[in-house]
Design a protein around this motif. Structure first.
Motif, PDB file in Angstrom:
ATOM      1  N   HIS A   1     124.237  75.276  56.066  1.00 12.01           N
ATOM      2  CA  HIS A   1     124.629  74.211  55.136  1.00 12.01           C
ATOM      3  C   HIS A   1     123.620  73.976  54.018  1.00 12.01           C
ATOM      4  O   HIS A   1     123.867  73.184  53.115  1.00 12.01           O
ATOM      5  N   ASP A   2     122.470  74.648  54.062  1.00  9.65           N
ATOM      6  CA  ASP A   2     121.503  74.604  52.963  1.00  9.65           C
ATOM      7  C   ASP A   2     120.519  75.755  53.182  1.00  9.65           C
ATOM      8  O   ASP A   2     120.614  76.499  54.171  1.00  9.65           O
ATOM      9  N   TRP A   3     119.558  75.914  52.244  1.00  9.60           N
ATOM     10  CA  TRP A   3     118.647  77.052  52.359  1.00  9.60           C
ATOM     11  C   TRP A   3     117.724  76.917  53.565  1.00  9.60           C
ATOM     12  O   TRP A   3     117.363  77.919  54.199  1.00  9.60           O
ATOM     13  N   ASP A   4     117.339  75.694  53.933  1.00  8.75           N
ATOM     14  CA  ASP A   4     116.506  75.506  55.116  1.00  8.75           C
ATOM     15  C   ASP A   4     117.198  76.070  56.357  1.00  8.75           C
ATOM     16  O   ASP A   4     116.561  76.689  57.208  1.00  8.75           O
ATOM     17  N   SER A   5     118.505  75.853  56.454  1.00  7.99           N
ATOM     18  CA  SER A   5     119.247  76.363  57.614  1.00  7.99           C
ATOM     19  C   SER A   5     119.301  77.893  57.596  1.00  7.99           C
ATOM     20  O   SER A   5     119.269  78.536  58.645  1.00  7.99           O
ATOM     21  N   VAL A   6     119.353  78.483  56.404  1.00 11.36           N
ATOM     22  CA  VAL A   6     119.325  79.945  56.296  1.00 11.36           C
ATOM     23  C   VAL A   6     117.976  80.483  56.757  1.00 11.36           C
ATOM     24  O   VAL A   6     117.900  81.472  57.509  1.00 11.36           O
ATOM     25  N   GLU A   7     116.893  79.838  56.339  1.00 15.63           N
ATOM     26  CA  GLU A   7     115.558  80.272  56.757  1.00 15.63           C
ATOM     27  C   GLU A   7     115.385  80.148  58.268  1.00 15.63           C
ATOM     28  O   GLU A   7     114.717  80.976  58.898  1.00 15.63           O
ATOM     29  N   HIS A   8     115.995  79.116  58.855  1.00 15.82           N
ATOM     30  CA  HIS A   8     115.957  78.924  60.311  1.00 15.82           C
ATOM     31  C   HIS A   8     116.603  80.123  60.997  1.00 15.82           C
ATOM     32  O   HIS A   8     116.098  80.618  62.016  1.00 15.82           O
ATOM     33  N   ILE A   9     117.693  80.596  60.428  1.00 15.29           N
ATOM     34  CA  ILE A   9     118.388  81.764  60.966  1.00 15.29           C
ATOM     35  C   ILE A   9     117.557  83.031  60.760  1.00 15.29           C
ATOM     36  O   ILE A   9     117.358  83.820  61.692  1.00 15.29           O
ATOM     37  N   LEU A  10     117.055  83.223  59.554  1.00 15.86           N
ATOM     38  CA  LEU A  10     116.300  84.437  59.242  1.00 15.86           C
ATOM     39  C   LEU A  10     115.034  84.554  60.077  1.00 15.86           C
ATOM     40  O   LEU A  10     114.583  85.668  60.377  1.00 15.86           O
TER      41      LEU A  10
ATOM     42  N   LEU B   1     120.602  82.464  45.954  1.00 13.25           N
ATOM     43  CA  LEU B   1     119.259  82.269  46.493  1.00 13.25           C
ATOM     44  C   LEU B   1     118.739  83.531  47.179  1.00 13.25           C
ATOM     45  O   LEU B   1     117.546  83.840  47.092  1.00 13.25           O
ATOM     46  N   LEU B   2     119.609  84.271  47.834  1.00 11.78           N
ATOM     47  CA  LEU B   2     119.170  85.552  48.394  1.00 11.78           C
ATOM     48  C   LEU B   2     118.663  86.468  47.290  1.00 11.78           C
ATOM     49  O   LEU B   2     117.663  87.175  47.457  1.00 11.78           O
ATOM     50  N   CYS B   3     119.343  86.440  46.155  1.00 13.51           N
ATOM     51  CA  CYS B   3     118.916  87.252  45.011  1.00 13.51           C
ATOM     52  C   CYS B   3     117.570  86.766  44.482  1.00 13.51           C
ATOM     53  O   CYS B   3     116.648  87.553  44.278  1.00 13.51           O
ATOM     54  N   LEU B   4     117.437  85.461  44.268  1.00 13.72           N
ATOM     55  CA  LEU B   4     116.207  84.900  43.713  1.00 13.72           C
ATOM     56  C   LEU B   4     115.030  85.033  44.672  1.00 13.72           C
ATOM     57  O   LEU B   4     113.878  85.139  44.243  1.00 13.72           O
ATOM     58  N   LYS B   5     115.303  85.047  45.967  1.00 12.42           N
ATOM     59  CA  LYS B   5     114.237  85.120  46.969  1.00 12.42           C
ATOM     60  C   LYS B   5     113.794  86.554  47.247  1.00 12.42           C
ATOM     61  O   LYS B   5     112.904  86.791  48.057  1.00 12.42           O
ATOM     62  N   GLY B   6     114.431  87.526  46.594  1.00 13.13           N
ATOM     63  CA  GLY B   6     114.019  88.914  46.743  1.00 13.13           C
ATOM     64  C   GLY B   6     114.526  89.594  47.994  1.00 13.13           C
ATOM     65  O   GLY B   6     113.944  90.587  48.445  1.00 13.13           O
ATOM     66  N   CYS B   7     115.608  89.095  48.559  1.00 11.49           N
ATOM     67  CA  CYS B   7     116.161  89.690  49.780  1.00 11.49           C
ATOM     68  C   CYS B   7     116.951  90.955  49.465  1.00 11.49           C
ATOM     69  O   CYS B   7     117.509  91.110  48.377  1.00 11.49           O
ATOM     70  N   ALA B   8     116.992  91.863  50.428  1.00 10.41           N
ATOM     71  CA  ALA B   8     117.853  93.040  50.340  1.00 10.41           C
ATOM     72  C   ALA B   8     119.115  92.743  51.147  1.00 10.41           C
ATOM     73  O   ALA B   8     119.024  92.422  52.335  1.00 10.41           O
ATOM     74  N   TYR B   9     120.256  92.831  50.522  1.00 12.43           N
ATOM     75  CA  TYR B   9     121.481  92.455  51.222  1.00 12.43           C
ATOM     76  C   TYR B   9     122.674  93.142  50.576  1.00 12.43           C
ATOM     77  O   TYR B   9     122.618  93.633  49.456  1.00 12.43           O
ATOM     78  N   GLU B  10     123.757  93.175  51.321  1.00 16.49           N
ATOM     79  CA  GLU B  10     125.026  93.631  50.775  1.00 16.49           C
ATOM     80  C   GLU B  10     126.108  92.673  51.224  1.00 16.49           C
ATOM     81  O   GLU B  10     126.010  92.048  52.283  1.00 16.49           O
TER      82      GLU B  10
END
Length: 295
Positions: free
Chosen positions: A154-163, A209-218
């Motif tokens: 639900h926000d970027w903090d939750s994504v970081e928790h997952i990552l 945010l994945l793009c701005l954070k420099g992540c590799a993804y598809e």
């Protein structure tokens, strides 16, 4: 224009976004953690019928085509429900930690995974957001962290928790646009005088945010629909819930309009509803980030 490339701005915008799945549930008086309690049995049936198994297989096949190897892999399935993905992961040889917050779903999950003895399934329940990753021993502990259509994102903090739990891959799927429901499409013009319009949702925040954070993804965006059958009573309550989710009038007038529509157009007390929408699937590469890894 500078704000477009500022991740801090986007993190704050997402945190303040009011139309995410979890926020809409709470506005409707629904706790996201227990939203499927009453529907657990029906959801389980839909997950493991022929159509449901085909949907799961398509996702698992896509992951394997992108380099995910399930044989002997450690997988954290967040929002596992009754095992819609936990089961095929285990069938393909993964050791799965299945995290689910809904007690009825947990009971079904236990039943559906009891047959796995060699590649055991560990079931964990609670609130994922409250898990202390380091204390749990989950820091970079899983080859794949899998989160499918779960309001824990639900926000970027939750994504970081997952990552933070993932070692090689993280998979997140979310709606790209607000969900479609054929019955809601039918009754919305009767209630509001205008057709239902789907809105773009928070998937855009995740991708940017994945793009701005420099992540590799598809990523892959598809449109998926499923058909369910309801009685008049079930269809009425389903329609009222969807109206509330989309901030449309869900008062007694709307209820009367929906009831009359069902009686007039579905005289046999069988209502087929087509629901779904556009969904985004994102596979984040944390270890092997090159597209040539599989060569």
């Amino acid at each position: 224009m500078k704000a477009f490339f500022n991740p801090t701005v986007w993190e704050q915008e997402w945190k303040e976004y009011r139309d995410g799945a979890a926020a809409r549930m709470r506005r409707s008086g629904i706790d996201p953690a227990t939203a499927f309690n009453a529907k657990a049995q029906k959801f389980n049936e839909q997950s493991f019928n022929e159509e449901g198994r085909k949907r799961s297989t398509r996702i698992v096949n896509w992951l394997e085509s992108r380099g995910v190897n399930f044989k002997g892999a450690s997988v954290l399935d967040v929002g596992a429900a009754s095992g819609v993905f936990t089961v095929p992961f285990a069938e393909r040889g993964a050791n799965v930690t299945a995290f689910e917050s809904s007690p009825p779903q947990v009971e079904l999950l236990k039943r559906n995974t009891a047959r796995f003895t060699e590649n055991k399934v560990e079931i964990v329940s609670g609130q994922f957001e409250e898990i202390n990753i380091r204390q749990k021993g989950w820091d970079r502990a899983f080859d794949l962290v899998f989160v499918s259509m779960c309001p824990v994102v639900h926000d970027w903090d939750s994504v970081e928790h997952i990552l933070s739990c993932a070692r090689k891959f993280a998979y997140i799927s979310m709606p790209v646009s607000s969900s479609e429901n054929s019955l809601v499409n039918e009754v919305t013009p009767l209630i509001t005088g205008r057709p239902f319009e789907a809105k773009v949702t928070e998937m855009g925040y995740l991708l940017h945010l994945l793009c701005l954070k420099g992540c590799a993804y598809e990523t892959l965006v598809t449109r998926e629909l499923k058909t369910t059958e309801h009685t008049h009573k079930e269809a009425l309550e389903e329609a009222m819930m969807w109206l509330r989710h989309h901030d449309l009038p869900a008062d007694e007038r709307s209820r009367s309009i929906v009831e009359e529509h069902l009686k007039r157009n579905y005289p046999e007390d069988k209502v087929q509803v087509h629901q779904g929408g556009r969904f985004g699937k994102v596979l984040i590469r944390l270890e092997d980030q090159s597209m040539y890894v599989g060569e």
